[in-house]
Design a protein around this motif. Structure first.
Motif, PDB file in Angstrom:
ATOM      1  N   GLU A 117       0.897  -1.057   0.051  1.00  0.00           N
ATOM      2  CA  GLU A 117      -0.009  -0.055   0.134  1.00  0.00           C
ATOM      3  C   GLU A 117       0.878   1.479  -0.039  1.00  0.00           C
ATOM      4  OE1 GLU A 117      -2.513  -0.320   3.398  1.00  0.00           O
ATOM      5  OE2 GLU A 117      -3.767  -1.708   2.373  1.00  0.00           O
ATOM      6  N   GLU A 118       2.009   1.175   0.668  1.00  0.00           N
ATOM      7  CA  GLU A 118       2.858   2.294   0.959  1.00  0.00           C
ATOM      8  C   GLU A 118       3.697   2.822  -0.277  1.00  0.00           C
ATOM      9  OE1 GLU A 118       2.445   3.125   5.659  1.00  0.00           O
ATOM     10  OE2 GLU A 118       4.362   2.537   4.773  1.00  0.00           O
ATOM     11  N   SER A 119       4.421   1.459  -0.922  1.00  0.00           N
ATOM     12  CA  SER A 119       5.339   1.844  -1.762  1.00  0.00           C
ATOM     13  C   SER A 119       5.155   1.245  -3.185  1.00  0.00           C
ATOM     14  CB  SER A 119       6.701   0.890  -1.315  1.00  0.00           C
ATOM     15  OG  SER A 119       6.481  -0.479  -1.381  1.00  0.00           O
ATOM     16  N   GLY A 120       4.012   0.262  -3.333  1.00  0.00           N
ATOM     17  CA  GLY A 120       3.596  -0.231  -4.640  1.00  0.00           C
ATOM     18  C   GLY A 120       4.483  -1.706  -4.958  1.00  0.00           C
ATOM     19  N   PHE A 121       5.252  -2.044  -4.077  1.00  0.00           N
ATOM     20  CA  PHE A 121       6.068  -3.299  -4.282  1.00  0.00           C
ATOM     21  C   PHE A 121       5.216  -4.466  -3.546  1.00  0.00           C
ATOM     22  CE2 PHE A 121       9.483  -0.205  -4.980  1.00  0.00           C
ATOM     23  CZ  PHE A 121      10.131  -0.822  -6.147  1.00  0.00           C
ATOM     24  N   LYS A 122       5.226  -5.562  -4.353  1.00  0.00           N
ATOM     25  CA  LYS A 122       4.828  -6.809  -3.434  1.00  0.00           C
ATOM     26  C   LYS A 122       5.899  -7.459  -3.148  1.00  0.00           C
ATOM     27  CE  LYS A 122       0.968  -7.452  -6.269  1.00  0.00           C
ATOM     28  NZ  LYS A 122      -0.124  -8.226  -7.402  1.00  0.00           N
ATOM     29  N   VAL A 123       6.014  -8.026  -1.902  1.00  0.00           N
ATOM     30  CA  VAL A 123       7.079  -8.806  -1.204  1.00  0.00           C
ATOM     31  C   VAL A 123       6.541  -9.943  -0.689  1.00  0.00           C
ATOM     32  CG1 VAL A 123       8.282  -6.459  -0.947  1.00  0.00           C
ATOM     33  CG2 VAL A 123       6.624  -7.710   1.135  1.00  0.00           C
ATOM     34  N   HIS A 124       7.944 -10.854  -0.364  1.00  0.00           N
ATOM     35  CA  HIS A 124       7.796 -12.131   0.272  1.00  0.00           C
ATOM     36  C   HIS A 124       8.472 -11.679   1.544  1.00  0.00           C
ATOM     37  CE1 HIS A 124       9.385 -16.095   1.607  1.00  0.00           C
ATOM     38  NE2 HIS A 124       8.071 -16.342   1.421  1.00  0.00           N
ATOM     39  N   VAL A 125       7.913 -12.006   2.603  1.00  0.00           N
ATOM     40  CA  VAL A 125       8.577 -11.943   3.918  1.00  0.00           C
ATOM     41  C   VAL A 125       9.511 -13.104   4.383  1.00  0.00           C
ATOM     42  CG1 VAL A 125       8.287 -11.955   6.453  1.00  0.00           C
ATOM     43  CG2 VAL A 125       6.714 -10.647   4.985  1.00  0.00           C
ATOM     44  N   ASP A 126      10.838 -12.813   4.593  1.00  0.00           N
ATOM     45  CA  ASP A 126      11.879 -13.808   4.648  1.00  0.00           C
ATOM     46  C   ASP A 126      12.160 -14.270   6.034  1.00  0.00           C
ATOM     47  OD1 ASP A 126      12.149 -13.847   1.946  1.00  0.00           O
ATOM     48  OD2 ASP A 126      13.542 -12.045   1.969  1.00  0.00           O
ATOM     49  N   LYS A 127      12.294 -13.267   6.879  1.00  0.00           N
ATOM     50  CA  LYS A 127      12.598 -13.516   8.424  1.00  0.00           C
ATOM     51  C   LYS A 127      12.474 -12.081   9.388  1.00  0.00           C
ATOM     52  CE  LYS A 127      17.537 -12.518   8.542  1.00  0.00           C
ATOM     53  NZ  LYS A 127      19.009 -12.965   9.046  1.00  0.00           N
ATOM     54  N   VAL A 128      12.698 -12.538  10.529  1.00  0.00           N
ATOM     55  CA  VAL A 128      12.402 -11.300  11.536  1.00  0.00           C
ATOM     56  C   VAL A 128      13.760 -11.026  11.925  1.00  0.00           C
ATOM     57  CG1 VAL A 128      11.698 -10.466  13.756  1.00  0.00           C
ATOM     58  CG2 VAL A 128      10.421 -12.190  12.548  1.00  0.00           C
ATOM     59  N   ILE A 129      14.146  -9.524  11.340  1.00  0.00           N
ATOM     60  CA  ILE A 129      15.458  -9.008  11.683  1.00  0.00           C
ATOM     61  C   ILE A 129      15.502  -8.390  12.956  1.00  0.00           C
ATOM     62  CG2 ILE A 129      16.882  -6.806  11.260  1.00  0.00           C
ATOM     63  CD1 ILE A 129      16.181  -7.163   8.387  1.00  0.00           C
ATOM     64  N   ALA A 130      14.608  -7.910  13.746  1.00  0.00           N
ATOM     65  CA  ALA A 130      14.729  -7.322  15.032  1.00  0.00           C
ATOM     66  C   ALA A 130      13.113  -7.257  15.623  1.00  0.00           C
ATOM     67  CB  ALA A 130      15.323  -5.844  15.078  1.00  0.00           C
ATOM     68  N   VAL A 131      13.346  -7.216  17.157  1.00  0.00           N
ATOM     69  CA  VAL A 131      12.010  -6.980  17.756  1.00  0.00           C
ATOM     70  C   VAL A 131      12.651  -5.849  19.005  1.00  0.00           C
ATOM     71  CG1 VAL A 131      10.279  -7.775  19.381  1.00  0.00           C
ATOM     72  CG2 VAL A 131      11.154  -9.343  17.349  1.00  0.00           C
ATOM     73  N   TYR A 132      12.200  -4.638  18.769  1.00  0.00           N
ATOM     74  CA  TYR A 132      12.577  -3.679  19.733  1.00  0.00           C
ATOM     75  C   TYR A 132      11.728  -3.040  20.478  1.00  0.00           C
ATOM     76  CZ  TYR A 132      16.740  -3.241  16.857  1.00  0.00           C
ATOM     77  OH  TYR A 132      18.035  -3.495  16.291  1.00  0.00           O
ATOM     78  N   ASP A 133      11.906  -2.428  21.472  1.00  0.00           N
ATOM     79  CA  ASP A 133      10.843  -1.742  22.483  1.00  0.00           C
ATOM     80  C   ASP A 133      10.953  -0.389  21.850  1.00  0.00           C
ATOM     81  OD1 ASP A 133       9.764   0.175  24.104  1.00  0.00           O
ATOM     82  OD2 ASP A 133      10.565  -1.023  25.990  1.00  0.00           O
TER      83      ASP A 133
END
Length: 207
Positions: A118-134
């Motif tokens: 919706e924000e960029s116009g690109f379709k993507v595949h999610v590969d992995k979690v890079i980070a979880v931050y507070d």
């Protein structure tokens, strides 16, 4: 990592959390009045530290019914040809990885895939979690306590396209970044993203 959350904001959020739990579970009418007073006190504290009025803060609080828990912000990290995809936010004119608040009923990966599209116009595949931050220890938020989930994604289709939330879409080198919308994306997050692309076996970062 990031900035120290000002004590006043931290105390106000804690007061709000206590008041919200009391208003949710307490049955005694006198105690309910006290918890409501505590909630209004927290709103006054937050309003004194922001550009919002007490009434606006209370309105924001009203959207968090029940026991107060952190909100979830998801971000899609996409690197192509050594450059990272960023979108220019309509709200502040600054740049961030595409993403937003997670929706109830959706898997996190579904949310980030939709937000990137919706924000960029690109379709993507999610590969992995890079980070979880507070998120509040990255760039302090005024009203919410939030966790930020950053997902590594690969482009599968589409082309750059803005939306009603974005002004522009672009790819940037790490050493040539535009002004960042820091409550959404900051330099440390982007450095972690590039580190994961350089080392695919790098473990998920968290705090």
């Amino acid at each position: 990592m990031g900035e120290q959350v000002p004590d006043l904001l931290r105390w106000a959020r804690q007061l709000f959390t206590i008041s919200q739990a009391g208003l949710t579970y307490c049955k005694n009418e006198f105690d309910l009045e006290r918890y409501q007073q505590l909630k209004e006190m927290a709103a006054e504290m937050l309003a004194s530290h922001s550009s919002e009025s007490k009434e606006a803060v209370l309105q924001s609080f009203s959207m968090q019914a029940g026991y107060a828990t952190p909100k979830i912000d998801v971000r899609g990290a996409i690197i192509r040809d050594g450059k990272i995809l960023l979108i220019q936010e309509q709200s502040d004119g600054r740049w961030a990885m595409p993403g937003g608040w997670a929706d109830i009923g959706d898997f996190p990966a579904e949310t980030v895939t939709r937000e990137v599209w919706e924000e960029s116009g690109f379709k993507v595949h999610v590969d992995k979690v890079i980070a979880v931050y507070d998120a509040n220890h990255v760039a302090p938020l005024e009203f919410y306590h939030a966790y930020k989930l950053i997902f590594q994604c690969s482009i599968t289709g589409g082309q750059p396209q803005t939306s009603n939330e974005t002004l522009a879409v672009g790819f940037f080198n790490l050493n040539e970044l535009p002004p960042l919308s820091r409550t959404r994306t900051d330099q440390v997050m982007l450095e972690e993203v590039f580190a994961h692309y350089q080392d695919p076996k790098r473990p998920t970062a968290f705090n």
